[in-house]
Design a protein around this motif. Structure first.
Motif, PDB file in Angstrom:
ATOM      1  N   TYR A 320       0.840  -1.215   0.000  1.00 16.06           N
ATOM      2  CA  TYR A 320       0.000   0.000   0.000  1.00 16.06           C
ATOM      3  C   TYR A 320       0.867   1.254   0.000  1.00 16.06           C
ATOM      4  CZ  TYR A 320      -3.069   3.606   1.987  1.00 16.06           C
ATOM      5  OH  TYR A 320      -3.752   4.772   2.229  1.00 16.06           O
ATOM      6  N   GLN A 321       1.862   1.290   0.885  1.00 16.05           N
ATOM      7  CA  GLN A 321       2.707   2.475   1.011  1.00 16.05           C
ATOM      8  C   GLN A 321       3.629   2.659  -0.186  1.00 16.05           C
ATOM      9  OE1 GLN A 321       4.534   1.710   4.830  1.00 16.05           O
ATOM     10  NE2 GLN A 321       2.965   2.876   5.927  1.00 16.05           N
ATOM     11  N   SER A 322       3.876   1.602  -0.944  1.00 11.46           N
ATOM     12  CA  SER A 322       4.739   1.701  -2.110  1.00 11.46           C
ATOM     13  C   SER A 322       3.986   2.159  -3.358  1.00 11.46           C
ATOM     14  CB  SER A 322       5.391   0.335  -2.405  1.00 11.46           C
ATOM     15  OG  SER A 322       6.158  -0.102  -1.293  1.00 11.46           O
ATOM     16  N   SER A 323       2.668   2.267  -3.278  1.00 11.00           N
ATOM     17  CA  SER A 323       1.856   2.659  -4.425  1.00 11.00           C
ATOM     18  C   SER A 323       1.825   4.185  -4.567  1.00 11.00           C
ATOM     19  CB  SER A 323       0.426   2.130  -4.264  1.00 11.00           C
ATOM     20  OG  SER A 323       0.430   0.725  -4.160  1.00 11.00           O
ATOM     21  N   PRO A 324       1.768   4.694  -5.804  1.00  6.92           N
ATOM     22  CA  PRO A 324       1.720   6.149  -6.012  1.00  6.92           C
ATOM     23  C   PRO A 324       0.495   6.769  -5.365  1.00  6.92           C
ATOM     24  CG  PRO A 324       2.149   4.967  -8.069  1.00  6.92           C
ATOM     25  CD  PRO A 324       1.763   3.937  -7.061  1.00  6.92           C
ATOM     26  N   ALA A 325       0.672   7.945  -4.762  1.00  5.71           N
ATOM     27  CA  ALA A 325      -0.436   8.648  -4.108  1.00  5.71           C
ATOM     28  C   ALA A 325      -0.213  10.154  -4.273  1.00  5.71           C
ATOM     29  CB  ALA A 325      -0.529   8.260  -2.639  1.00  5.71           C
ATOM     30  N   THR A 326      -0.541  10.687  -5.444  1.00  4.73           N
ATOM     31  CA  THR A 326      -0.283  12.104  -5.729  1.00  4.73           C
ATOM     32  C   THR A 326      -1.090  13.023  -4.820  1.00  4.73           C
ATOM     33  OG1 THR A 326      -1.971  12.030  -7.467  1.00  4.73           O
ATOM     34  CG2 THR A 326       0.305  11.628  -8.138  1.00  4.73           C
ATOM     35  N   TRP A 327      -2.218  12.545  -4.313  1.00 10.10           N
ATOM     36  CA  TRP A 327      -3.088  13.387  -3.488  1.00 10.10           C
ATOM     37  C   TRP A 327      -2.438  13.782  -2.166  1.00 10.10           C
ATOM     38  CZ3 TRP A 327      -3.988  11.184   1.219  1.00 10.10           C
ATOM     39  CH2 TRP A 327      -3.845   9.803   1.303  1.00 10.10           C
ATOM     40  N   GLN A 328      -1.422  13.025  -1.732  1.00 11.05           N
ATOM     41  CA  GLN A 328      -0.776  13.339  -0.464  1.00 11.05           C
ATOM     42  C   GLN A 328      -0.089  14.706  -0.480  1.00 11.05           C
ATOM     43  OE1 GLN A 328       1.741   9.881   0.028  1.00 11.05           O
ATOM     44  NE2 GLN A 328       0.186   8.776   1.211  1.00 11.05           N
ATOM     45  N   ALA A 329       0.149  15.249  -1.684  1.00 13.23           N
ATOM     46  CA  ALA A 329       0.830  16.541  -1.787  1.00 13.23           C
ATOM     47  C   ALA A 329      -0.082  17.709  -1.419  1.00 13.23           C
ATOM     48  CB  ALA A 329       1.364  16.737  -3.210  1.00 13.23           C
ATOM     49  N   PHE A 330      -1.399  17.502  -1.447  1.00 13.01           N
ATOM     50  CA  PHE A 330      -2.297  18.640  -1.208  1.00 13.01           C
ATOM     51  C   PHE A 330      -3.498  18.330  -0.316  1.00 13.01           C
ATOM     52  CE2 PHE A 330      -3.448  16.573  -5.213  1.00 13.01           C
ATOM     53  CZ  PHE A 330      -4.793  16.301  -5.029  1.00 13.01           C
ATOM     54  N   ALA A 331      -3.751  17.069   0.030  1.00 16.87           N
ATOM     55  CA  ALA A 331      -4.942  16.721   0.818  1.00 16.87           C
ATOM     56  C   ALA A 331      -4.641  16.763   2.310  1.00 16.87           C
ATOM     57  CB  ALA A 331      -5.457  15.347   0.422  1.00 16.87           C
ATOM     58  N   ASN A 332      -5.567  17.298   3.075  1.00 14.41           N
ATOM     59  CA  ASN A 332      -5.457  17.366   4.525  1.00 14.41           C
ATOM     60  C   ASN A 332      -6.083  16.111   5.129  1.00 14.41           C
ATOM     61  OD1 ASN A 332      -6.748  18.175   7.318  1.00 14.41           O
ATOM     62  ND2 ASN A 332      -5.097  19.623   6.946  1.00 14.41           N
ATOM     63  N   VAL A 333      -5.302  15.355   5.908  1.00 16.34           N
ATOM     64  CA  VAL A 333      -5.759  14.082   6.471  1.00 16.34           C
ATOM     65  C   VAL A 333      -6.395  14.309   7.835  1.00 16.34           C
ATOM     66  CG1 VAL A 333      -5.023  11.820   7.306  1.00 16.34           C
ATOM     67  CG2 VAL A 333      -4.061  12.733   5.193  1.00 16.34           C
ATOM     68  N   ARG A 334      -7.595  13.735   8.013  1.00 16.25           N
ATOM     69  CA  ARG A 334      -8.321  13.857   9.278  1.00 16.25           C
ATOM     70  C   ARG A 334      -8.646  12.474   9.848  1.00 16.25           C
ATOM     71  NH1 ARG A 334     -10.806  18.958  10.132  1.00 16.25           N
ATOM     72  NH2 ARG A 334      -9.418  20.498   9.188  1.00 16.25           N
ATOM     73  N   SER A 335      -8.674  12.392  11.172  1.00 12.59           N
ATOM     74  CA  SER A 335      -9.134  11.182  11.857  1.00 12.59           C
ATOM     75  C   SER A 335     -10.566  11.401  12.319  1.00 12.59           C
ATOM     76  CB  SER A 335      -8.241  10.876  13.062  1.00 12.59           C
ATOM     77  OG  SER A 335      -8.735   9.770  13.792  1.00 12.59           O
ATOM     78  N   VAL A 336     -11.447  10.445  12.022  1.00 10.51           N
ATOM     79  CA  VAL A 336     -12.848  10.554  12.442  1.00 10.51           C
ATOM     80  C   VAL A 336     -13.217   9.353  13.300  1.00 10.51           C
ATOM     81  CG1 VAL A 336     -13.464  11.894  10.408  1.00 10.51           C
ATOM     82  CG2 VAL A 336     -13.719   9.422  10.362  1.00 10.51           C
ATOM     83  N   ARG A 337     -14.190   9.533  14.177  1.00 11.80           N
ATOM     84  CA  ARG A 337     -14.534   8.497  15.162  1.00 11.80           C
ATOM     85  C   ARG A 337     -15.605   7.532  14.698  1.00 11.80           C
ATOM     86  NH1 ARG A 337     -15.806  11.714  20.559  1.00 11.80           N
ATOM     87  NH2 ARG A 337     -17.048  12.889  19.065  1.00 11.80           N
ATOM     88  N   ASP A 338     -16.444   7.942  13.729  1.00  8.13           N
ATOM     89  CA  ASP A 338     -17.542   7.082  13.309  1.00  8.13           C
ATOM     90  C   ASP A 338     -17.913   7.390  11.870  1.00  8.13           C
ATOM     91  OD1 ASP A 338     -19.149   9.457  13.408  1.00  8.13           O
ATOM     92  OD2 ASP A 338     -19.399   9.150  15.558  1.00  8.13           O
ATOM     93  N   PHE A 339     -19.015   6.791  11.409  1.00  6.25           N
ATOM     94  CA  PHE A 339     -19.433   6.930  10.023  1.00  6.25           C
ATOM     95  C   PHE A 339     -20.475   8.029   9.836  1.00  6.25           C
ATOM     96  CE2 PHE A 339     -17.797   2.655  10.469  1.00  6.25           C
ATOM     97  CZ  PHE A 339     -17.016   2.509   9.328  1.00  6.25           C
ATOM     98  N   LYS A 340     -20.741   8.822  10.857  1.00  2.03           N
ATOM     99  CA  LYS A 340     -21.685   9.923  10.741  1.00  2.03           C
ATOM    100  C   LYS A 340     -21.081  11.049   9.899  1.00  2.03           C
ATOM    101  CE  LYS A 340     -23.556   8.988  15.352  1.00  2.03           C
ATOM    102  NZ  LYS A 340     -23.730   9.534  16.718  1.00  2.03           N
ATOM    103  N   THR A 341     -21.938  11.976   9.457  1.00  3.80           N
ATOM    104  CA  THR A 341     -21.454  13.134   8.715  1.00  3.80           C
ATOM    105  C   THR A 341     -20.527  13.959   9.594  1.00  3.80           C
ATOM    106  OG1 THR A 341     -23.462  13.209   7.362  1.00  3.80           O
ATOM    107  CG2 THR A 341     -22.138  15.219   7.477  1.00  3.80           C
ATOM    108  N   GLN A 342     -19.354  14.262   9.072  1.00  3.73           N
ATOM    109  CA  GLN A 342     -18.340  15.007   9.814  1.00  3.73           C
ATOM    110  C   GLN A 342     -18.325  16.467   9.350  1.00  3.73           C
ATOM    111  OE1 GLN A 342     -16.628  13.186  12.185  1.00  3.73           O
ATOM    112  NE2 GLN A 342     -17.872  11.435  11.501  1.00  3.73           N
ATOM    113  N   THR A 343     -17.913  17.355  10.232  1.00  6.26           N
ATOM    114  CA  THR A 343     -17.819  18.780   9.913  1.00  6.26           C
ATOM    115  C   THR A 343     -16.401  19.268  10.169  1.00  6.26           C
ATOM    116  OG1 THR A 343     -20.133  19.161  10.507  1.00  6.26           O
ATOM    117  CG2 THR A 343     -18.692  21.087  10.400  1.00  6.26           C
ATOM    118  N   ALA A 344     -15.806  19.854   9.129  1.00  4.47           N
ATOM    119  CA  ALA A 344     -14.481  20.470   9.264  1.00  4.47           C
ATOM    120  C   ALA A 344     -14.663  21.982   9.257  1.00  4.47           C
ATOM    121  CB  ALA A 344     -13.573  20.041   8.126  1.00  4.47           C
ATOM    122  N   ILE A 345     -13.900  22.692  10.067  1.00  4.38           N
ATOM    123  CA  ILE A 345     -14.065  24.136  10.234  1.00  4.38           C
ATOM    124  C   ILE A 345     -12.749  24.838   9.918  1.00  4.38           C
ATOM    125  CG2 ILE A 345     -14.663  25.984  11.841  1.00  4.38           C
ATOM    126  CD1 ILE A 345     -16.232  23.880  13.440  1.00  4.38           C
TER     127      ILE A 345
END
Length: 592
Positions: A320-345
């Protein structure tokens, strides 16, 4: 059809190949609506001899039902009529087990047991899947009664359900046999143990007791060497041994270090079956059964099943980690606790800092909230490792399946992220947001314009956001042009006295993403000419969320599948993630 009633298990200590001493807690057993009756645990069609209904009665498991027509059934009925006394054996799928160390006491089924050398596997809960009729059962106090008469006639024979009475009868029979051979002895851990004492303690039946007595009476031959595994056999060394055997030595050393790698090498395991045997023996189990028995014991819980799952996780994560992932250059990674709709501010205080005179009060800034909503979903794939694969040392799961699943997990995540980006929900890219240009193809001038447009973005109060463009994202068709723009020292020859340098040289980092022009899979927004400019992930151009911060797929072990004709370890690969467009001011799109 002939009727039968079987005392399948009387609640005592039994010996099971691959597990050693076992006590099944009858109160924790779940009974299927129909119990298959087999001949000698033969789960093929020719081995099915009947069906019945199970019940717990008098501290025993009793199954009553009818025999079905067939060659094996005819043989059983014929032998029973001639006076042969069959025994029974239960086929139980353990759900939860507990190891009782040698010398410790165990109370179950109204009885108390002292764990022999090697300990006891206490099956706390499980499901009764089948009962077999055989010549010698693991529990020699079982019995099989068959009535070949009409259904209305009473079944012959008396079923003894009292464990104490059964044990007295067995002990008396064993004493008679041992007396015939002068009750010989043999050495256990340097001490002589009489066959009678050994037979009673270990739960041997009359036939096995006599065989032991005959062997002990013979002249002693030189002892054969049996490989013993030392104290270095633990979950970590087993995992290392599995990784090394599968061809991932460097990964094993990286994860566990050189010392554990040496401990794994000292186990001298040359196959998956060797590793399973090592685990069972280190846990005090019986390793004298068939490879299938040993693998069943090893996979039913404990260090081997955990080590096998962990090793698979390592290989999966590595791919998995050896596979190309161009989105890592600009995407903000978040940790969420459940499958409900999340809100980022994305908050910004109104106005700058105010000057405070000596002794004056602070002004309170107000917080304006730009909210972004997103949710995550589960993506999964199931697979199994069959008994034959482990016995035959087939490493295809490690060398083909898991690397492929690891790459596909990254592909699935990237697919989701770029699907969201190109779908442009809610007109994220628009002239109203000052982040869309539809007139200029990729060039030095259009790139410079996009950089400027991002730099002058302001919040709702007119304050500069000081955004720094960091990533130029293009489809493969624009890769050559983009490299020329970012790497060339000069772009043109000057004839009017202007500088000849390249103003966009090394201005941003280049990422090339084939999904941007994949019109077959991404029908919305894909293009060979559109390109994007993003600020850093901290500025929230896009959001990628992972359940509980798990940013990689995980394997999950479901236990041994021992249905008729099969024996395999069941796993799945699951991955919980989601994506959303973030702050429009941190992204620019050009579509010309």
């Amino acid at each position: 059809h002939p009727k039968f009633e079987i005392v399948a298990y009387t609640g005592g200590l039994i010996r099971v190949a691959g597990f050693g001493a076992v006590v099944i807690d009858i109160s924790g057993l779940e009974f299927a609506e129909q119990i298959s009756i087999l001949a000698d645990h033969d789960a093929s069609l020719k081995g099915i001899v009947g069906r019945g209904v199970a019940r717990a009665e008098g501290g025993a498991v009793v199954v009553a039902g009818e025999l079905l027509a067939g060659e094996a059934t005819d043989k059983i009925v014929e032998l029973q009529k001639s006076g042969f006394q069959f025994q029974a054996s239960v086929g139980v799928s353990p759900a939860t087990t507990k190891r009782i160390r040698a010398g410790k006491k165990l109370s179950a089924n109204g009885q108390t047991f002292t764990a022999p050398q090697g300990g006891i596997t206490h099956v706390l809960t499980g499901r009764l899947r089948e009962v077999s009729i055989l010549a010698l059962g693991a529990d020699d106090t079982t019995s099989v009664q068959i009535a070949a008469q009409r259904d209305t006639e009473k079944m012959p024979g008396k079923i003894i359900n009292d464990p104490i009475e059964l044990e007295r009868t067995r002990a008396a029979n064993l004493a008679t046999i041992c007396a015939k051979h002068n009750n010989p002895s043999f050495a256990v851990d340097g001490e002589n143990v009489t066959i009678l004492a050994h037979a009673i303690e270990q739960g041997l039946d009359a036939t096995k007791c006599e065989l032991e007595a005959i062997r002990a009476s013979r002249p002693k031959a030189p002892a054969a060497h049996i490989r013993q595994y030392g104290g270095g056999c633990n979950r970590e060394s087993l995992e290392c041994a599995i990784l090394v055997h599968a061809g991932y030595s460097s990964l094993a050393e990286k994860m566990h270090g050189a010392e554990t790698l040496e401990a794994a090498a000292s186990l001298h395991c040359h196959s998956m079956a060797d590793i399973a045997r090592c685990s069972v023996q280190a846990a005090g189990g019986d390793v004298h059964g068939t490879p299938s028995d040993i693998l069943t014991a090893a996979l039913s819980g404990g260090d081997f099943s955990n080590a096998l799952g962990n090793a698979q996780n390592r290989v999966l994560l590595n791919a998995y980690q050896s596979s190309p992932a161009t989105w890592q250059a600009f995407a903000n990674v978040r940790s969420v606790r459940d499958f409900k709709t999340q809100t980022a501010i994305r908050p910004s205080f109104v106005g700058g800092l105010s000057e405070i005179v000596d002794g004056g009060n602070f002004d309170h800034g107000s917080l304006t909230e730009s909210t972004i909503t997103f949710s995550i979903d589960t993506f999964a794939k199931q697979y199994k490792i069959g008994r034959q694969s482990l016995i035959n040392d087939d490493l295809g799961v490690f060398q083909d399946v898991l690397p492929s699943l690891g790459r596909r997990a990254m592909d699935s995540l990237s697919d989701k992220i770029y699907e969201v980006l190109m779908a442009d929900a809610g007109s994220f890219f628009s002239s109203a947001n000052s982040n869309l240009n539809t007139t200029a193809p990729l060039s030095s001038g259009s790139l410079a314009d996009a950089i400027t447009a991002m730099r002058i973005q302001r919040d709702t109060e007119g304050s500069d956001l000081n955004l720094q463009p960091t990533t130029l994202l293009v489809p493969p068709q624009l890769e050559h042009s983009a490299l020329a723009l970012l790497n060339s020292i000069e772009l043109r020859q000057s004839t009017d006295g202007e500088p000849t340098g390249n103003p966009t040289q090394n201005a941003v980092k280049l990422e090339v993403e084939p999904r941007l022009s994949n019109t077959t899979k991404f029908t919305s927004g894909s293009s060979t000419t559109s390109w994007y400019l993003f600020a850093a992930p901290l500025d929230l151009p896009m959001i990628v969320g992972f359940l509980n911060g798990m940013q990689a797929p995980t394997t999950r072990y479901f236990g041994v599948d021992s249905r008729a004709g099969t024996l395999s370890a069941s796993y799945d690969v699951h991955f919980d993630f989601g994506a959303a467009l973030g702050d429009y001011r941190a992204a620019q799109k050009n579509t010309a």
